[in-house]
Write a protein that holds these residues in place. Structure first.
Motif, PDB file in Angstrom:
ATOM      1  N   PRO A   9      88.498  43.513 -17.315  1.00 63.79           N
ATOM      2  CA  PRO A   9      87.552  44.614 -17.483  1.00 63.79           C
ATOM      3  C   PRO A   9      86.813  44.503 -18.813  1.00 63.79           C
ATOM      4  O   PRO A   9      87.356  43.999 -19.796  1.00 63.79           O
ATOM      5  N   PHE A  10      85.552  44.941 -18.808  1.00 65.82           N
ATOM      6  CA  PHE A  10      84.760  44.910 -20.039  1.00 65.82           C
ATOM      7  C   PHE A  10      83.748  46.032 -20.024  1.00 65.82           C
ATOM      8  O   PHE A  10      83.496  46.646 -18.988  1.00 65.82           O
ATOM      9  N   TYR A  21      82.959  48.083 -16.646  1.00 63.94           N
ATOM     10  CA  TYR A  21      83.072  47.269 -15.436  1.00 63.94           C
ATOM     11  C   TYR A  21      84.546  46.928 -15.247  1.00 63.94           C
ATOM     12  O   TYR A  21      85.148  46.258 -16.078  1.00 63.94           O
ATOM     13  N   PRO A  22      85.159  47.372 -14.139  1.00 61.53           N
ATOM     14  CA  PRO A  22      86.579  47.096 -13.896  1.00 61.53           C
ATOM     15  C   PRO A  22      86.775  45.703 -13.279  1.00 61.53           C
ATOM     16  O   PRO A  22      85.809  45.029 -12.916  1.00 61.53           O
ATOM     17  N   LYS A  23      88.040  45.311 -13.153  1.00 65.90           N
ATOM     18  CA  LYS A  23      88.363  44.047 -12.494  1.00 65.90           C
ATOM     19  C   LYS A  23      87.984  44.141 -11.021  1.00 65.90           C
ATOM     20  O   LYS A  23      87.964  45.211 -10.436  1.00 65.90           O
ATOM     21  N   GLY A  24      87.669  42.977 -10.436  1.00 69.96           N
ATOM     22  CA  GLY A  24      87.384  42.915  -9.012  1.00 69.96           C
ATOM     23  C   GLY A  24      86.010  42.334  -8.736  1.00 69.96           C
ATOM     24  O   GLY A  24      85.202  42.122  -9.643  1.00 69.96           O
ATOM     25  N   GLU A  25      85.753  42.060  -7.468  1.00 67.62           N
ATOM     26  CA  GLU A  25      84.476  41.490  -7.057  1.00 67.62           C
ATOM     27  C   GLU A  25      83.430  42.591  -6.983  1.00 67.62           C
ATOM     28  O   GLU A  25      83.648  43.624  -6.359  1.00 67.62           O
ATOM     29  N   PHE A  41      84.767  37.005 -18.936  1.00 65.81           N
ATOM     30  CA  PHE A  41      85.213  38.146 -18.126  1.00 65.81           C
ATOM     31  C   PHE A  41      85.083  37.879 -16.631  1.00 65.81           C
ATOM     32  O   PHE A  41      85.546  38.671 -15.820  1.00 65.81           O
ATOM     33  N   VAL A  42      84.432  36.782 -16.266  1.00 63.34           N
ATOM     34  CA  VAL A  42      84.185  36.445 -14.868  1.00 63.34           C
ATOM     35  C   VAL A  42      84.829  35.099 -14.578  1.00 63.34           C
ATOM     36  O   VAL A  42      84.750  34.169 -15.385  1.00 63.34           O
TER      37      VAL A  42
END
Length: 65
Positions: A9-10, A21-25, A41-42
């Motif tokens: 997350p960032f 922006y949380p984790k995940g697609e 982060f990606v």
């Protein structure tokens, strides 16, 4: 906007507004995606369409005549 797999997350600060922006697609705007890629982060793309550096070609051994 293409989807990116956010692995950490960032936060993105644009014009005094912070967006988390949380984790995940998820879909990321181009400037946010560039920041996320640059800072790790990606996840790096793993599909065949991603550009990979070409392996150096091996030199042919010289043959004696």
């Amino acid at each position: 906007m293409p989807k990116h797999n956010v692995t950490a997350p960032f936060n993105w600060n644009a014009g005094g507004k912070v967006v988390a922006y949380p984790k995940g697609e998820q879909n990321l705007p181009p400037d946010v995606a560039a920041h996320a890629i640059k800072n790790g982060f990606v996840a790096k793309p793993t599909d065949a369409t991603a550009k990979q550096p070409a392996a150096p070609e091996k030199a042919e051994p010289a043959t004696k005549a």
